[in-house]
Write an enzyme that holds these catalytic residues in place. Sequence first.
Site, PDB file in Angstrom:
ATOM      1  N   GLU A  60     -36.643  18.128   3.652  1.00 53.01           N
ATOM      2  CA  GLU A  60     -36.165  16.747   3.800  1.00 53.01           C
ATOM      3  C   GLU A  60     -34.875  16.492   3.032  1.00 53.01           C
ATOM      4  O   GLU A  60     -33.958  15.833   3.540  1.00 53.01           O
ATOM      5  CB  GLU A  60     -37.237  15.741   3.352  1.00 53.01           C
ATOM      6  CG  GLU A  60     -38.410  15.611   4.322  1.00 53.01           C
ATOM      7  CD  GLU A  60     -39.496  16.659   4.118  1.00 53.01           C
ATOM      8  OE1 GLU A  60     -39.336  17.511   3.216  1.00 53.01           O
ATOM      9  OE2 GLU A  60     -40.496  16.631   4.865  1.00 53.01           O
ATOM     10  N   HIS A 129     -49.102   9.013   3.103  1.00 54.74           N
ATOM     11  CA  HIS A 129     -48.587   8.847   4.470  1.00 54.74           C
ATOM     12  C   HIS A 129     -48.777   7.422   4.980  1.00 54.74           C
ATOM     13  O   HIS A 129     -48.803   7.200   6.178  1.00 54.74           O
ATOM     14  CB  HIS A 129     -49.280   9.810   5.439  1.00 54.74           C
ATOM     15  CG  HIS A 129     -48.975  11.263   5.219  1.00 54.74           C
ATOM     16  ND1 HIS A 129     -49.498  11.972   4.184  1.00 54.74           N
ATOM     17  CD2 HIS A 129     -48.188  12.124   5.917  1.00 54.74           C
ATOM     18  CE1 HIS A 129     -49.064  13.229   4.238  1.00 54.74           C
ATOM     19  NE2 HIS A 129     -48.259  13.347   5.280  1.00 54.74           N
TER      20      HIS A 129
END
Lengths: 324, 329
Positions: A60, A129
């Site tokens: 990322e 998440h």
Amino acid sequence: MKEITYAQAICEALDEEMERDDNIVMLGEDIGFIGGNFKCTVGLLEKYGDLRVKDTPISEQGFVGMGVGMALTGLRPVIELMFSDFLLVAADQVINQMAKIRYMSGGQANVPMTIRCPIGAGRSSAAQHSQSMQAMVAQFPGTKIVVPSTAREAKGLLKTAIRDDDPVLFLEHKMEYNKKYQIDDDVEPIPFGKARIAREGKDITIAATSSMVMKSEEAAEKLAKEGIECEIIDLRTIVPLDTETIIESVKKTGKLIVADEAHERCGIGAEIAAAVADDIFYYLDAPCGRVANPNVPLPFSPALEFPLIPSADKVYDKVKTYFK
Amino acid sequence: MKVKDYSKEQLTDFYETMFKMRRFEEETFEFYKKGMMAGLAHLYMGEEAVATGVCAALKEDDYIGSTHRGHGHLVARGAEIDRMMAEILGKETGYSNGKGGSMHIMAMDKGILGANGIVGGEIPIATGAAYTIKYKGTDQVAVSFMGDSATNEGTFHESVNMAAAWDLPCIYVIENNLYGISVDIRDVTNTPDLAVRAKGYDIPGVVVDGMDVTAVYEAAKKAVKRAREGKGPTIIECKTYRWQGHHVGDPATYRKRRSETEKEDWMAKCPVTNFRKEIIEAGKVTEDEIKQLEEKVEAEIQAAVKFAADSPYPDASEAFTDVFQEGTL
């Protein structure tokens, strides 16, 4: 008019923008071959090729940083992070680089990039998440932050995000992706910084973000039957924030609730409540209220998760406290 | 190659650039000592051959990403030294109107994507520039300069991996000056040579004498050629040393752990003075010609110092510009 899902509306915005501008290049995890974890990029790899729709490794910080470099050298990258929680993995590139390069360069450089990622709880995805990152990123100047509500809003605002010459964080709500919406065949870009009055009312103002707009509408239907008329403001963007529309509404209603799914502490609700109190304290009939996630991480078990999530019922209950 | 194999023009160019960097940094140090400079600066003295050799292999439209120790890279890429010095002093005439300072000098018109205050922060940015090049199909390249310690950041590995997987035209230049502030790279890394990490990504990794400008130049030329031909990235590790501490306020006493004379031993390999001697002794240039060149550079440096010192500070309202296109939001 046609019926499509929120995810399809996002895909249409990406497709229409990529067709219009060759400089738009997308990087992200699983956006190519399978069309995105939440199916927002279906068919784009086939249409635009693998240099424009690039499946990345799980890196990322690396690919968000590459987006910054691409934006500095003439492209208009759109980066997908699979979950907004992963902004924290890429945080240096998001907050120290993307958001600050224009400023640190004295305006020499623009960083026209968009980061798209989902926010929100409700899928038993647990603590890493399910978070909503709007307030955290808003703390740092330099990034525009979009929190679209419906499919139409998502499509129009995403077009604006991609065309914007500054960095934009575009936060999609993961519980909306599969919902169907009626939308116009053509949706024009929707300007940033101009909130939408989603419902007019005279008794109380609800300033809402993302899916809290629809939850507030659901609550407002029920409240209307009891004679309470809510005015719902779809904020659309956190940065820039349309305080003018909020203030005009609160001048009329005298009461304000802010509905935002992120954690309550230091959140958007606190920010807006302070701004309203600063400006029109004497118009307020009551303290500003907040509907937000409590200050605990999001748990896994539905038995634990659902009671925490801001819902239509919670908005309803909060409004009722003002009309005892 | 030996210096005799280069043209006089090339050799004097190398020397002029290195001498300019050296004088630039000496004057920056003076700014600090005289209290003219706010904050700190990370000096490039001792490492001049690296930026000079690498940038000599580049074309005008190539890109570089730089570091907190970035003045040398910028000088080598032809950034305007008066505006650089003005930025270091926080003046209105600086590259960023005083908003960036030493660690954030950027010159977009020279393809300089910015010095960077975060170790390893610039590596994916330069890699992204290489992605743009690949996408647009031009024959440009991007260079990512970094210190030894940046190779232990995740951004290094993530970026090199992607550049290797996609054959991006990026050259990763490690300036191994042995220290990350006080920590000796040899104490925190298992391989004495950092370029061996290239093996893990199946790309070329070379180690060169970073005190020898022609050695750096030859390695850079090869890597640049490979990148321009679409064959992908290279890692070049330049063994070098910084004369000063991590920044202007760091006496760097920690460098005596291995050897009392470590600094002196490296300074004996000075890339600037040794090269001067070498090209004169090789008969490529005369002492008088070098002196004339030095006088020319000195005049430029003095003009830049004066420009920076005489320039006004920005108005306080300048802080509120350039956050967004619209200013502040």
